[in-house]
Motif scaffolding. Structure first.
Motif, PDB file in Angstrom:
ATOM      1  N   GLN A 190       0.838  -1.198   0.000  1.00  0.00           N
ATOM      2  CA  GLN A 190       0.000   0.000   0.000  1.00  0.00           C
ATOM      3  C   GLN A 190       0.878   1.255   0.000  1.00  0.00           C
ATOM      4  N   ASN A 191       0.377   2.310  -0.608  1.00  0.00           N
ATOM      5  CA  ASN A 191       1.030   3.624  -0.601  1.00  0.00           C
ATOM      6  C   ASN A 191       2.445   3.615  -1.179  1.00  0.00           C
ATOM      7  N   LYS A 192       2.673   2.761  -2.159  1.00  0.00           N
ATOM      8  CA  LYS A 192       3.945   2.753  -2.888  1.00  0.00           C
ATOM      9  C   LYS A 192       3.628   2.773  -4.372  1.00  0.00           C
ATOM     10  N   LYS A 232       1.260   6.137  -5.976  1.00  0.00           N
ATOM     11  CA  LYS A 232       1.000   5.400  -4.739  1.00  0.00           C
ATOM     12  C   LYS A 232      -0.493   5.273  -4.426  1.00  0.00           C
ATOM     13  N   GLU A 233      -1.341   6.040  -5.123  1.00  0.00           N
ATOM     14  CA  GLU A 233      -2.794   5.892  -4.977  1.00  0.00           C
ATOM     15  C   GLU A 233      -3.378   5.020  -6.084  1.00  0.00           C
TER      16      GLU A 233
END
Length: 173
Positions: free
Chosen positions: A61-63, A149-150
């Motif tokens: 997540q968030n990468k 990242k989204e």
């Protein structure tokens, strides 16, 4: 007989033109739909080198994510893998997902050649159903698909590209 030909030939030509027009419009609509579908990372399912299912849920997540569609026999694809290996430190905050329709053993050999198997952010996947190309609208190799990242599409890059260009695209988002 001439009268029938004067009616049949224009009807055939008109039918052919209408059919061709329909095909063109259908193709344009399909391309628009696929382009819309990949604006956000689409749902996918491939197989890891350990023969386990890998989906978008397995990504961190968030990468940001970099998909590289490759073939081990493609010279440009080999250059891309070499650039990833040489710039591994600069890519540490980006998930790099190599995907090929080749058999797992061939993908493993490719990954071993570039010493890319022991990194937490690098994945090698087999697309045995050959769905990546249609899902992500890819028509050439190598092809890079970049997501922020989204999970929003940044860009799709066809062909070989310098790693600096890829990093620049990620840093601009």
């Amino acid at each position: 007989m001439k009268k029938i030909l004067k009616i049949v030939i224009p009807l055939l030509v008109l039918s052919l033109l209408a059919f061709m027009g329909y095909k063109v419009v259908s193709k344009i609509n399909h391309k628009k739909q696929v382009a819309e579908n990949i604006k956000k990372m689409p749902i996918f399912s491939y197989v890891t080198l350990e023969n386990k299912v890998f989906t978008q849920e397995n990504l961190m997540q968030n990468k940001p994510t970099l998909f590289i569609y490759f073939n081990s026999e493609c010279d440009f694809c080999n250059h891309e893998a070499e650039m990833v290996q040489q710039n591994i430190e600069q890519l540490k905050d980006i998930q790099v997902v190599f995907i090929s329709y080749e058999p797992i053993e061939k993908i493993k050999q490719f990954a071993n050649n570039y010493k890319l198997l022991n990194y937490d952010n690098i994945y090698f996947l087999s697309d045995s159903k050959i769905s990546f190309a249609s899902t992500f609208d890819v028509k050439s190799m190598p092809c890079l698909v970049l997501y922020d990242k989204e999970n929003n599409l940044i860009e799709k890059i066809k062909g070989q590209v310098k790693i600096e260009t890829v990093l620049e695209r990620f840093h601009n988002f």
